[in-house]
Design a protein around this motif. Structure first.
Motif, PDB file in Angstrom:
ATOM      1  N   PHE A 147      19.090 -41.485-149.617  1.00  0.00           N
ATOM      2  CA  PHE A 147      18.424 -41.353-148.909  1.00  0.00           C
ATOM      3  C   PHE A 147      17.791 -40.613-150.132  1.00  0.00           C
ATOM      4  CE2 PHE A 147      20.561 -44.916-147.563  1.00  0.00           C
ATOM      5  CZ  PHE A 147      20.030 -46.185-147.752  1.00  0.00           C
ATOM      6  N   ASP A 148      16.245 -40.265-149.482  1.00  0.00           N
ATOM      7  CA  ASP A 148      15.290 -39.235-149.352  1.00  0.00           C
ATOM      8  C   ASP A 148      15.186 -38.748-147.627  1.00  0.00           C
ATOM      9  OD1 ASP A 148      13.084 -38.046-148.069  1.00  0.00           O
ATOM     10  OD2 ASP A 148      11.538 -39.313-149.615  1.00  0.00           O
ATOM     11  N   PRO A 149      15.957 -38.031-147.680  1.00  0.00           N
ATOM     12  CA  PRO A 149      16.175 -36.711-146.494  1.00  0.00           C
ATOM     13  C   PRO A 149      15.411 -37.325-145.487  1.00  0.00           C
ATOM     14  CG  PRO A 149      16.436 -35.907-147.954  1.00  0.00           C
ATOM     15  CD  PRO A 149      15.456 -36.850-148.629  1.00  0.00           C
TER      16      PRO A 149
ATOM     17  N   THR B  72      14.511 -42.548-139.250  1.00  0.00           N
ATOM     18  CA  THR B  72      15.742 -43.920-138.743  1.00  0.00           C
ATOM     19  C   THR B  72      16.729 -43.273-138.027  1.00  0.00           C
ATOM     20  OG1 THR B  72      17.477 -43.494-140.567  1.00  0.00           O
ATOM     21  CG2 THR B  72      15.362 -44.903-141.140  1.00  0.00           C
ATOM     22  N   ARG B  73      17.127 -41.759-138.132  1.00  0.00           N
ATOM     23  CA  ARG B  73      18.100 -41.387-137.025  1.00  0.00           C
ATOM     24  C   ARG B  73      17.068 -41.759-135.566  1.00  0.00           C
ATOM     25  NH1 ARG B  73      21.533 -35.858-137.719  1.00  0.00           N
ATOM     26  NH2 ARG B  73      22.970 -36.156-135.516  1.00  0.00           N
ATOM     27  N   ASP B  74      16.639 -40.557-135.862  1.00  0.00           N
ATOM     28  CA  ASP B  74      15.676 -40.371-134.762  1.00  0.00           C
ATOM     29  C   ASP B  74      14.947 -41.431-134.278  1.00  0.00           C
ATOM     30  OD1 ASP B  74      15.761 -36.916-135.341  1.00  0.00           O
ATOM     31  OD2 ASP B  74      13.632 -37.340-136.363  1.00  0.00           O
ATOM     32  N   ALA B  75      15.182 -42.524-134.580  1.00  0.00           N
ATOM     33  CA  ALA B  75      14.424 -43.243-133.662  1.00  0.00           C
ATOM     34  C   ALA B  75      16.072 -44.481-133.483  1.00  0.00           C
ATOM     35  CB  ALA B  75      13.717 -44.670-135.242  1.00  0.00           C
ATOM     36  N   SER B  76      16.988 -44.372-134.167  1.00  0.00           N
ATOM     37  CA  SER B  76      17.549 -45.115-134.071  1.00  0.00           C
ATOM     38  C   SER B  76      19.300 -44.938-133.044  1.00  0.00           C
ATOM     39  CB  SER B  76      18.380 -45.825-135.176  1.00  0.00           C
ATOM     40  OG  SER B  76      17.188 -46.682-135.740  1.00  0.00           O
ATOM     41  N   GLY B  77      19.056 -43.452-133.665  1.00  0.00           N
ATOM     42  CA  GLY B  77      20.313 -42.472-132.961  1.00  0.00           C
ATOM     43  C   GLY B  77      21.379 -41.838-134.276  1.00  0.00           C
ATOM     44  N   ARG B  78      22.381 -40.948-134.143  1.00  0.00           N
ATOM     45  CA  ARG B  78      23.059 -40.491-135.213  1.00  0.00           C
ATOM     46  C   ARG B  78      23.836 -41.920-136.199  1.00  0.00           C
ATOM     47  NH1 ARG B  78      26.115 -35.736-134.652  1.00  0.00           N
ATOM     48  NH2 ARG B  78      24.915 -35.588-132.600  1.00  0.00           N
TER      49      ARG B  78
ATOM     50  N   ALA C  72      22.801 -44.815-137.286  1.00  0.00           N
ATOM     51  CA  ALA C  72      22.017 -45.484-138.172  1.00  0.00           C
ATOM     52  C   ALA C  72      22.554 -45.486-139.232  1.00  0.00           C
ATOM     53  CB  ALA C  72      20.341 -44.935-137.775  1.00  0.00           C
ATOM     54  N   LYS C  73      22.240 -46.449-139.478  1.00  0.00           N
ATOM     55  CA  LYS C  73      23.345 -46.871-141.352  1.00  0.00           C
ATOM     56  C   LYS C  73      22.881 -45.853-142.057  1.00  0.00           C
ATOM     57  CE  LYS C  73      24.300 -50.189-144.483  1.00  0.00           C
ATOM     58  NZ  LYS C  73      23.825 -52.160-145.065  1.00  0.00           N
ATOM     59  N   PRO C  74      20.992 -45.745-142.084  1.00  0.00           N
ATOM     60  CA  PRO C  74      21.360 -45.000-143.417  1.00  0.00           C
ATOM     61  C   PRO C  74      21.734 -43.300-143.405  1.00  0.00           C
ATOM     62  CG  PRO C  74      18.965 -45.857-142.695  1.00  0.00           C
ATOM     63  CD  PRO C  74      20.028 -46.361-141.730  1.00  0.00           C
ATOM     64  N   ALA C  75      21.778 -43.201-141.940  1.00  0.00           N
ATOM     65  CA  ALA C  75      22.122 -42.175-142.215  1.00  0.00           C
ATOM     66  C   ALA C  75      23.553 -41.569-142.341  1.00  0.00           C
ATOM     67  CB  ALA C  75      21.945 -41.265-140.397  1.00  0.00           C
ATOM     68  N   ILE C  76      24.628 -42.439-141.664  1.00  0.00           N
ATOM     69  CA  ILE C  76      25.820 -42.701-142.349  1.00  0.00           C
ATOM     70  C   ILE C  76      26.129 -43.073-143.488  1.00  0.00           C
ATOM     71  CG2 ILE C  76      27.925 -44.264-141.856  1.00  0.00           C
ATOM     72  CD1 ILE C  76      26.839 -45.263-138.954  1.00  0.00           C
ATOM     73  N   GLU C  77      25.042 -43.772-144.244  1.00  0.00           N
ATOM     74  CA  GLU C  77      25.835 -43.998-145.222  1.00  0.00           C
ATOM     75  C   GLU C  77      24.815 -42.612-146.577  1.00  0.00           C
ATOM     76  OE1 GLU C  77      22.973 -47.535-146.194  1.00  0.00           O
ATOM     77  OE2 GLU C  77      25.025 -48.602-146.118  1.00  0.00           O
ATOM     78  N   PHE C  78      24.220 -41.352-145.864  1.00  0.00           N
ATOM     79  CA  PHE C  78      23.926 -40.556-146.404  1.00  0.00           C
ATOM     80  C   PHE C  78      24.742 -39.465-146.573  1.00  0.00           C
ATOM     81  CE2 PHE C  78      21.443 -36.344-146.402  1.00  0.00           C
ATOM     82  CZ  PHE C  78      20.955 -36.664-147.224  1.00  0.00           C
ATOM     83  N   TRP C  79      25.623 -39.796-145.165  1.00  0.00           N
ATOM     84  CA  TRP C  79      26.249 -38.806-144.877  1.00  0.00           C
ATOM     85  C   TRP C  79      27.434 -38.955-146.126  1.00  0.00           C
ATOM     86  CZ3 TRP C  79      27.700 -34.169-143.050  1.00  0.00           C
ATOM     87  CH2 TRP C  79      29.240 -34.075-142.519  1.00  0.00           C
TER      88      TRP C  79
END
Length: 197
Positions: A162-164, A170-176, A178-185
């Motif tokens: 994903f684009d950072p 998505t993380r700011d809106a949904s918390g840490r 958030a699915k894209p944040a987990i997948e990016f990690w």
């Protein structure tokens, strides 16, 4: 890893050529500088994005609160220190790829190909759908191609993610969690694992 003299000369020539380029939409824009990228030019990892906030200068300086600061913090947490990567943007300036003319895009793609040839990364990480589509030469959807290793020219591994800036939003809106944040990690951890193999 230190670049040899031949590579330094090639890099300086590339930088000189880029510096002489005029972009139509940069006229009247405050920040007109053109930057090849930032980080270690001898690194095994090359991150390619389409986000002017990923870096402010060649020394990997980033502005507070930006996607660049967020991205670098996540890289640090994943034990991907700045010595391990180089990062560049498709457009090499404050504009996004879609804001460039067709001719300008051709030139920028040439610069990118030259960067890849000089850096010789083991892994290219494409940050976002647009970048990934350009590198893969077809329209893609990130959820369908991320999480896997693809082949790029010259035996280079291509890892789409994903684009950072999207991950940060998505993380700011949904918390840490958030699915894209987990997948990016998870993608960052996969990249680290590939470098260690």
């Amino acid at each position: 890893m230190v670049m040899n003299l031949g590579n330094k000369e090639l890099w300086d020539e590339l930088k000189f050529e880029l510096g002489g380029m005029k972009l139509n939409k940069l006229e009247g824009v405050k920040d007109k500088k053109l930057l090849l990228g930032a980080g270690n030019r001898g690194a095994d990892i090359l991150f390619i994005g389409d986000d002017p906030d990923l870096y402010d200068d060649e020394e990997l300086k980033v502005s507070l609160g930006t996607s660049g600061e967020f991205f670098m913090k996540l890289c640090d947490l994943a034990d991907l220190s700045p010595e391990k990567y180089y990062i560049t943007n498709l457009s090499k300036c404050v504009l996004k790829w879609r804001e460039l003319t067709g001719n300008e895009r051709e030139h920028m793609r040439d610069y990118l190909d030259m960067q890849i040839a000089i850096i010789k990364p083991k892994i290219i990480v494409s940050l976002g759908q647009e970048v990934t589509g350009i590198l893969m030469g077809k329209e893609i959807k990130i959820p369908e191609v991320r999480g896997r290793i693809h082949s790029y020219f010259g035996g280079i591994k291509l890892i789409p993610t994903f684009d950072p800036s999207y991950v940060k939003r998505t993380r700011d809106a949904s918390g840490r969690k958030a699915k894209p944040a987990i997948e990016f990690w998870n993608d960052l951890k996969m990249i680290k694992g590939e470098i260690e193999n």
